[in-house]
Design a protein around this motif. Sequence first.
Motif, PDB file in Angstrom:
ATOM      1  N   ARG A   1       9.733   1.838  32.674  1.00  9.01           N
ATOM      2  CA  ARG A   1      10.787   0.874  32.413  1.00  9.01           C
ATOM      3  C   ARG A   1      12.158   1.569  32.379  1.00  9.01           C
ATOM      4  NH1 ARG A   1      10.177  -3.962  30.061  1.00  9.01           N
ATOM      5  NH2 ARG A   1       8.182  -3.358  29.131  1.00  9.01           N
ATOM      6  N   THR A   2      12.159   2.782  31.842  1.00 12.16           N
ATOM      7  CA  THR A   2      13.413   3.518  31.668  1.00 12.16           C
ATOM      8  C   THR A   2      13.836   4.261  32.924  1.00 12.16           C
ATOM      9  OG1 THR A   2      12.824   3.856  29.333  1.00 12.16           O
ATOM     10  CG2 THR A   2      14.610   5.211  30.228  1.00 12.16           C
ATOM     11  N   VAL A   3      12.875   4.874  33.595  1.00 13.28           N
ATOM     12  CA  VAL A   3      13.175   5.693  34.775  1.00 13.28           C
ATOM     13  C   VAL A   3      12.774   4.903  36.020  1.00 13.28           C
ATOM     14  CG1 VAL A   3      12.861   7.926  35.896  1.00 13.28           C
ATOM     15  CG2 VAL A   3      12.696   7.742  33.403  1.00 13.28           C
ATOM     16  N   GLN A   4      13.704   4.128  36.540  1.00 16.77           N
ATOM     17  CA  GLN A   4      13.427   3.297  37.707  1.00 16.77           C
ATOM     18  C   GLN A   4      14.136   3.841  38.942  1.00 16.77           C
ATOM     19  OE1 GLN A   4      13.748  -0.978  37.299  1.00 16.77           O
ATOM     20  NE2 GLN A   4      13.295  -0.914  35.107  1.00 16.77           N
ATOM     21  N   ARG A   5      13.561   3.468  40.111  1.00 12.79           N
ATOM     22  CA  ARG A   5      14.123   3.835  41.413  1.00 12.79           C
ATOM     23  C   ARG A   5      14.281   5.354  41.549  1.00 12.79           C
ATOM     24  NH1 ARG A   5      15.750  -0.928  43.733  1.00 12.79           N
ATOM     25  NH2 ARG A   5      16.688   0.241  45.458  1.00 12.79           N
ATOM     26  N   GLN A   6      13.379   6.074  40.928  1.00 11.16           N
ATOM     27  CA  GLN A   6      13.380   7.541  40.986  1.00 11.16           C
ATOM     28  C   GLN A   6      11.935   8.025  41.071  1.00 11.16           C
ATOM     29  OE1 GLN A   6      15.590   9.591  37.861  1.00 11.16           O
ATOM     30  NE2 GLN A   6      14.100  11.262  37.849  1.00 11.16           N
ATOM     31  N   PRO A   7      11.589   8.836  42.071  1.00  8.85           N
ATOM     32  CA  PRO A   7      10.209   9.326  42.180  1.00  8.85           C
ATOM     33  C   PRO A   7       9.783  10.088  40.927  1.00  8.85           C
ATOM     34  CG  PRO A   7      11.412   9.724  44.213  1.00  8.85           C
ATOM     35  CD  PRO A   7      12.433   9.285  43.191  1.00  8.85           C
ATOM     36  N   ILE A   8       8.577   9.812  40.462  1.00  9.45           N
ATOM     37  CA  ILE A   8       8.033  10.465  39.273  1.00  9.45           C
ATOM     38  C   ILE A   8       6.765  11.210  39.678  1.00  9.45           C
ATOM     39  CG2 ILE A   8       7.052  10.104  36.979  1.00  9.45           C
ATOM     40  CD1 ILE A   8       8.788   7.639  36.707  1.00  9.45           C
TER      41      ILE A   8
END
Length: 303
Positions: free
Chosen positions: A207-214
Amino acid sequence: MKQKLPPSQVSPGHTDHALLAALAQDITTRAGGLMELTRSVPAMLRDCIDDVILTAKTGRRAYEDLEKTEKTYIGTRVEIELRALLRLPKGRLDTEILGHDVDIKHTMGSNWMIPTEAVDQPCILVAADEPRARCYLGLIVARRDYLTAGQNKDAKRSISAQGFENILWLLCDQPYPANFWRLLPEATVEDIFAGDSGNARMATLFRTVQRQPIPRDVVEAVAAQKDFMRRIRSDGGHGTRDLLARDGIVILEGRKDAQLIRALDLPHCSASEFISAQLTALAEARLATSAGHAGCEDFFSQP
């Protein structure tokens, strides 16, 4: 590593040019070309560091959290992985290239310690600047004139300020994958790990880290459970994917959802990465449903 390095003086006419240029060419060829060398060495360094930090099992998230012996082991790990990457044999020193004994030195700091047995021998120099996420790969003939006068208790000397001019760089100030946790504000990291269950922590992460590869290892660390992939799957309405779908947020896998990732104009994800995104229109939710990610359409039908 020092942010201001002197220009390399290793060019035709330099004492070491012929040897270092030949070694550089062999290394580059073994890697599959300069482009592949530029890709594979940074990725290798990230893996070597993260595999020692081992967040999923230890809870540590940074190089600075390691014990002194673990920091030393990273150098050994880099030596082993670099030999494997370049398909180099083990030699009298660390390896042998074109008939020359070659030492491999690695540092997470600003210099390398050269042992007495490597003096006057060619050395592969590897450095990882973890705070800046920059790496270095160079070659030097460790001549006494290039080393400091002072030595440590093991009789090892470092490269002098002027000695840096005699390094032939293959990679210099090259970006490498940053430690994921360094990219986030500390407050955000604390929020993610504050959850009292795997689902709660995972939901906060995506929810917090969006649109970023994890990366996969980050997901494993946050889940802190043996079957960590279960936290991402739909799970009878109780899984992380189910919880976020109610808010119109979709979780995608780089391998399975490459087409949908492109359709939603999200950053490229490797096969082992994940990415989440807040859908902004019913049409996007229907597209996600058609790709096997049901549940988001309900968000857009709410009053």
